[in-house]
Write a protein that holds these residues in place. Structure first.
Motif, short mmCIF file in Angstrom:
data_model
loop_
_atom_site.label_atom_id
_atom_site.label_comp_id
_atom_site.label_asym_id
_atom_site.label_seq_id
_atom_site.Cartn_x
_atom_site.Cartn_y
_atom_site.Cartn_z
N ARG A 196 0.83 -1.21 0.00
CA ARG A 196 0.00 0.00 0.00
C ARG A 196 0.86 1.26 0.00
O ARG A 196 1.97 1.29 0.54
CB ARG A 196 -0.94 0.01 1.20
N ASN A 197 0.28 2.28 -0.67
CA ASN A 197 0.91 3.59 -0.83
C ASN A 197 2.15 3.55 -1.73
O ASN A 197 2.91 4.52 -1.77
CB ASN A 197 1.28 4.22 0.52
N THR A 198 2.37 2.43 -2.42
CA THR A 198 3.45 2.36 -3.40
C THR A 198 2.88 2.68 -4.78
O THR A 198 1.67 2.83 -4.96
CB THR A 198 4.10 0.97 -3.41
N LEU A 199 3.76 2.74 -5.78
CA LEU A 199 3.31 3.00 -7.15
C LEU A 199 2.39 1.89 -7.64
O LEU A 199 1.38 2.15 -8.31
CB LEU A 199 4.54 3.14 -8.06
N PHE A 200 2.72 0.64 -7.29
CA PHE A 200 1.89 -0.49 -7.71
C PHE A 200 0.48 -0.35 -7.15
O PHE A 200 -0.52 -0.60 -7.85
CB PHE A 200 2.52 -1.81 -7.24
N ASP A 201 0.36 0.02 -5.88
CA ASP A 201 -0.94 0.20 -5.24
C ASP A 201 -1.74 1.29 -5.95
O ASP A 201 -2.94 1.13 -6.21
CB ASP A 201 -0.74 0.54 -3.77
N ARG A 202 -1.11 2.40 -6.28
CA ARG A 202 -1.82 3.51 -6.92
C ARG A 202 -2.25 3.15 -8.34
O ARG A 202 -3.37 3.49 -8.75
CB ARG A 202 -0.92 4.74 -6.93
N VAL A 203 -1.38 2.48 -9.07
CA VAL A 203 -1.75 2.06 -10.43
C VAL A 203 -2.91 1.07 -10.37
O VAL A 203 -3.86 1.15 -11.17
CB VAL A 203 -0.53 1.44 -11.15
N ALA A 204 -2.85 0.11 -9.44
CA ALA A 204 -3.93 -0.87 -9.31
C ALA A 204 -5.24 -0.19 -8.96
O ALA A 204 -6.31 -0.56 -9.48
CB ALA A 204 -3.57 -1.91 -8.24
N ASN A 205 -5.20 0.82 -8.09
CA ASN A 205 -6.43 1.53 -7.73
C ASN A 205 -7.00 2.31 -8.91
O ASN A 205 -8.22 2.33 -9.11
CB ASN A 205 -6.15 2.48 -6.56
N VAL A 206 -6.13 2.92 -9.70
CA VAL A 206 -6.61 3.65 -10.88
C VAL A 206 -7.26 2.70 -11.88
O VAL A 206 -8.34 2.96 -12.42
CB VAL A 206 -5.45 4.42 -11.54
N LEU A 207 -6.61 1.56 -12.11
CA LEU A 207 -7.15 0.59 -13.07
C LEU A 207 -8.47 0.01 -12.60
O LEU A 207 -9.40 -0.17 -13.39
CB LEU A 207 -6.12 -0.53 -13.31
N THR A 208 -8.56 -0.30 -11.30
CA THR A 208 -9.81 -0.87 -10.80
C THR A 208 -10.94 0.16 -10.81
O THR A 208 -12.09 -0.18 -11.12
CB THR A 208 -9.63 -1.43 -9.38
N LEU A 209 -10.64 1.41 -10.48
CA LEU A 209 -11.66 2.45 -10.56
C LEU A 209 -12.13 2.65 -12.00
O LEU A 209 -13.32 2.85 -12.26
CB LEU A 209 -11.12 3.77 -10.01
N THR A 210 -11.20 2.56 -12.95
CA THR A 210 -11.57 2.65 -14.36
C THR A 210 -12.48 1.50 -14.75
O THR A 210 -13.47 1.66 -15.46
CB THR A 210 -10.31 2.65 -15.24
N SER A 211 -12.14 0.29 -14.28
CA SER A 211 -12.95 -0.89 -14.58
C SER A 211 -14.35 -0.78 -13.99
O SER A 211 -15.34 -1.09 -14.64
CB SER A 211 -12.25 -2.14 -14.05
N ILE A 212 -14.44 -0.31 -12.73
CA ILE A 212 -15.74 -0.16 -12.09
C ILE A 212 -16.59 0.89 -12.82
O ILE A 212 -17.80 0.73 -12.96
CB ILE A 212 -15.56 0.25 -10.61
N SER A 213 -15.94 1.94 -13.31
CA SER A 213 -16.68 3.05 -13.92
C SER A 213 -17.10 2.76 -15.35
O SER A 213 -17.91 3.52 -15.92
CB SER A 213 -15.81 4.31 -13.91
N SER A 214 -16.58 1.70 -15.95
CA SER A 214 -16.89 1.40 -17.35
C SER A 214 -18.09 0.47 -17.44
O SER A 214 -18.11 -0.57 -16.80
CB SER A 214 -15.68 0.76 -18.02
N PRO A 215 -19.08 0.82 -18.25
CA PRO A 215 -20.23 -0.08 -18.43
C PRO A 215 -19.80 -1.40 -19.07
O PRO A 215 -18.83 -1.45 -19.83
CB PRO A 215 -21.16 0.71 -19.36
N GLU A 216 -20.55 -2.46 -18.76
CA GLU A 216 -20.18 -3.79 -19.26
C GLU A 216 -20.17 -3.83 -20.79
O GLU A 216 -19.27 -4.41 -21.40
CB GLU A 216 -21.15 -4.85 -18.74
N PHE A 217 -21.18 -3.21 -21.41
CA PHE A 217 -21.25 -3.28 -22.88
C PHE A 217 -20.08 -2.55 -23.51
O PHE A 217 -19.57 -2.97 -24.57
CB PHE A 217 -22.58 -2.73 -23.38
N PHE A 218 -19.59 -1.48 -22.86
CA PHE A 218 -18.44 -0.75 -23.39
C PHE A 218 -17.19 -1.62 -23.34
O PHE A 218 -16.43 -1.73 -24.31
CB PHE A 218 -18.23 0.54 -22.60
N LEU A 219 -16.96 -2.26 -22.18
CA LEU A 219 -15.82 -3.18 -22.07
C LEU A 219 -15.93 -4.31 -23.07
O LEU A 219 -14.93 -4.74 -23.67
CB LEU A 219 -15.74 -3.75 -20.64
N GLY A 220 -17.15 -4.82 -23.25
CA GLY A 220 -17.34 -5.92 -24.21
C GLY A 220 -16.97 -5.52 -25.62
O GLY A 220 -16.28 -6.26 -26.33
N TYR A 221 -17.40 -4.33 -26.05
CA TYR A 221 -17.07 -3.88 -27.41
C TYR A 221 -15.58 -3.60 -27.57
O TYR A 221 -15.01 -3.84 -28.65
CB TYR A 221 -17.89 -2.63 -27.76
#
Length: 300
Positions: free
Chosen positions: A109-134
């Motif tokens: 936690r609080n390392t670069l890996f933690d921050r990158v993982a949080n950004v990627l997961t927030l992006t994944s949560i915010s993206s609608p399923e149909f958008f990810l599918g396309y």
């Protein structure tokens, strides 16, 4: 379940217009409308039809499809099995991956890996399923041609072919649910790291990974199990958009087809199955949380 069955049935009843007219269209004759009303029991009081439908649903009989004339249970049984397979396929990948990733980011936690993982997961949560599918179809099916864009299934497929054809819809679900489970695992473990027994383990010289895996993780299972169960429920009940995008022959696709054709018995059956699945998995989450927490098993 009883309350949900009432809501499902009477929400269909509250639809504006004549249900028989909506099914047969504007060109239907009075004789055809009268015959369909008699077939669907629309001439009976709504409360009587509800109890008849509920009694049939308790025995697995949801009536007949007004479009094909088949039993609703026969229409959706194979589709429901396909949905369960897709959900299990996604869960086998997502659950261990999300928990492992959550433990790693809690350890780092609080390392670069933690921050990158949080950004990627927030992006994944915010993206609608149909958008990810396309997006997956564009890059993995059209450009790379690694997987088929349409998940067409048949009875003579081998397990390898089945896994290959359903990989893209399963990956779409994995990307959506992994983020929730990973973030909950991370939050649960970090919340426990301030506990006195964790501090004692550190003072004894226990390696950081062992502190998390052997001391923090077992006590964090209750919230993790809850979020895993909720995401498993989503994998079964929230696949409608994913199945439509990939033309996957599951119960979500059946629900969309039934809505477009005004096949109300199939719509009611699909909604009731989704509700039952969600409720049962929530119940399983509560039971699992109790079984993994000694303080809940032995409150005294």
């Amino acid at each position: 379940m009883l309350i949900i069955s009432i809501i499902i049935f009477f929400m269909v009843e509250l639809l504006p217009g004549d249900i028989a007219q909506a099914v047969l269209g504007q060109g239907a004759t009075e004789e055809n409308l009268a015959a369909l009303r008699e077939q669907m029991g629309l001439n009976d009081p709504a409360i009587l039809r509800y109890f008849q439908w509920l009694g049939g649903a308790l025995t697995g009989d949801f009536g007949e499809s007004v479009v094909t004339g088949e039993r609703v249970s026969a229409v959706i049984s194979d589709r429901f099995v396909n949905t369960l397979f897709l959900a299990a396929y996604a869960a086998v990948i997502a659950v261990p991956f999300a928990i492992t990733l959550g433990v790693i980011v809690a350890l780092l936690r609080n390392t670069l890996f933690d921050r990158v993982a949080n950004v990627l997961t927030l992006t994944s949560i915010s993206s609608p399923e149909f958008f990810l599918g396309y997006i997956l179809i564009l890059y993995l099916a059209v450009k790379a041609q690694m997987f088929p864009a349409i998940a067409s299934l048949s009875g003579d497929l081998s397990l390898g072919e089945l896994l290959n054809r359903t990989f893209l819809p399963a990956l779409t679900l994995v990307l959506v649910v992994t983020a929730h489970m990973m973030r909950m695992t991370r939050a649960a473990i970090i919340n426990l790291l301030a506990s006195p027994y964790i501090e004692m383990a550190r003072l004894k010289g226990t390696p950081p990974w062992k502190v998390i895996v052997r001391h923090a993780l077992p006590n964090a299972w209750a919230p993790i199990i809850n979020v895993v169960a909720l995401n498993l429920a989503y994998l079964i009940t929230g696949v409608v958009l994913v199945e439509v995008v990939f033309v996957y022959p599951g119960i979500g696709q059946s629900l969309v087809d039934a809505v477009s054709k005004r096949d109300f018995p199939v719509v009611q059956a699909c909604c009731l199955i989704f509700a039952a699945t969600f409720i049962l998995l929530n119940l399983a989450a509560d039971v699992g949380a109790i079984l993994t927490n000694p303080r809940l098993r032995h409150p005294k």
